[in-house]
Design an enzyme around this catalytic site. Structure first.
Site, PDB file in Angstrom:
ATOM      1  N   HIS A 139      54.162  17.338  36.931  1.00  0.00           N
ATOM      2  CA  HIS A 139      53.576  17.954  38.110  1.00  0.00           C
ATOM      3  C   HIS A 139      54.429  17.584  39.310  1.00  0.00           C
ATOM      4  O   HIS A 139      55.353  16.758  39.222  1.00  0.00           O
ATOM      5  CB  HIS A 139      52.131  17.499  38.307  1.00  0.00           C
ATOM      6  N   ASP A 169      56.178  21.693  44.547  1.00  0.00           N
ATOM      7  CA  ASP A 169      55.682  23.020  44.193  1.00  0.00           C
ATOM      8  C   ASP A 169      56.174  24.101  45.146  1.00  0.00           C
ATOM      9  O   ASP A 169      56.617  25.168  44.713  1.00  0.00           O
ATOM     10  CB  ASP A 169      54.153  23.037  44.181  1.00  0.00           C
TER      11      ASP A 169
END
Length: 390
Positions: A139, A169
């Protein structure tokens, strides 16, 4: 909700989005906001994270705005053939699968470029398409950790603080993919040849740290967290609590801005602050500034520094930022169907961007969306019969 874009510098560009979560839809959102005609192909499986809806059935993910959505079963051979047919008329495709997944499904770069040699094929992963970590899960926090972007974020004598998922992200992931796609699309107009864009969050996070690497190489950034100018070490580049338990952001770096900052704080005659960059005095200076800032509310300080170049701003929550007069003047936030959200950025003078709401139910406008891409209505009906489409 078929998309017929009429504005934006990417108007006329057609992009296929093989749906995922996080950075890939962010990149597709940016392309769609800028006028590209994007068709989002989502997994037809109920409960898939990219098809999440609230209790009333409304699609909550603002990252899916400005484009049509179609539910598709990529394990169905007829659905794969549909993707390849769409590829024939597309300028680009973006996907966020783990390395090798698109190839196994039959929609990898080789298969797609065989149908359209000018296609730009964008790939979004955390670790990249190769390297020893390529096949592992991860992540944002993991990618920025390896990329060197997490370690410096935090205060002295405390662990690093994850900066939400903005750096991996979105800043180092989706933004990097969008930039790569536009760059490759521009090149394709000159060469007639497409190519693969390998965008990895670990690479993007590292790239965002370029200036800090320069500071370190120049000897003006040391290895201690929270002891440098931009990492809460400096008293003039810090966040302080106000009397009403809110916060004020100070950024008076340059000498002339620093002077205005001290004047506003009433510290311009204090000898402790005479040498701005004396790091030995920074801790004591911070204590003094904190004590001063705590004497007034956030809005009172905002009034004190109004019209100055002290580089001071109130710290607003995401939910109140749209109320600030500057954001209102620039329409930094917009309201679409009752939902306040950030407006498209950047701004374009000749071909302004626009946004539209995501479909209330993913896949609910399948027919018109595919008709826009030249797929016959009879073909859509047949694909639904076979379960290839939802």
């Amino acid at each position: 909700m078929a998309q017929t874009p009429t504005s934006g510098p990417l108007s006329g560009i057609k992009i296929i989005e093989l749906a995922g979560i996080g950075p890939c839809p962010f990149a597709a959102m940016m392309l769609a906001d800028a006028g590209a005609q994007v068709i989002r192909l989502e997994r037809a499986v109920p409960g898939a994270p990219e098809r999440a809806a609230d209790s009333e059935g409304s699609h909550w993910d603002l990252l899916t705005r400005s484009r049509a959505s179609v539910g598709i079963d990529l394990k169905n051979p007829e659905a794969i053939e549909l993707v390849l047919r769409l590829v024939e008329g597309a300028d680009g495709l973006v996907e966020g699968f783990r390395p090798g997944v698109a190839e196994r499904l039959g929609v990898g770069p080789d298969a797609c470029l065989a149908r359209n040699r000018a296609l730009v094929y964008g790939r979004m992963t955390g670790w990249g398409q190769d390297g020893p970590l390529a096949s592992r899960a991860g992540h944002d926090i993991d990618y920025i950790a390896i990329g060197g972007a997490l370690w410096p974020v935090g205060r002295a004598d405390s662990p690093p603080v994850p900066p939400l998922n903005l750096v991996g992200d979105f800043g180092g992931g989706g933004m990097l993919l969008a930039f790569g796609m536009v760059s490759a699309l521009l090149e394709a107009t000159r060469s007639g040849q497409g190519q693969v864009v390998d965008a990895a969050m670990v690479d993007g996070a590292a790239t965002l740290m370029t200036m800090i690497h320069a500071f370190h190489a120049s000897g003006i950034w040391n290895d201690e967290r929270g002891a440098n100018m931009l990492d809460t070490g400096a008293p003039f580049y810090e966040v302080y609590e106000t009397a009403d338990a809110k916060f004020l952001a100070l950024g008076g770096i340059e000498p002339q801005f620093y002077a205005e900052l001290l004047e506003g704080l009433g510290l311009d005659g204090d000898p402790l602050f005479a040498k701005q960059n004396d790091k030995a005095n920074w801790p004591a200076m911070k204590e003094r500034v904190a004590a001063v800032v705590a004497t007034r509310t956030r809005d009172e300080w905002d009034a004190v520094f109004a019209g100055t170049d002290a580089c001071v701003a109130p710290v607003l929550s995401p939910w109140e930022a749209h109320l600030h007069p500057h954001n209102q003047a620039r329409s930094t936030f917009v309201e679409v169907d009752g939902v306040v959200q950030p407006a498209p950025a950047p701004r374009f003078s000749r071909t302004p961007s626009s946004i539209s709401r995501p479909p209330s139910l993913p896949g609910g406008d399948t027919v018109s969306a595919l008709l826009d891409w030249g797929i016959e209505e009879a073909t859509v009906a047949k694909l639904r019969e076979t379960g290839a489409l939802s």
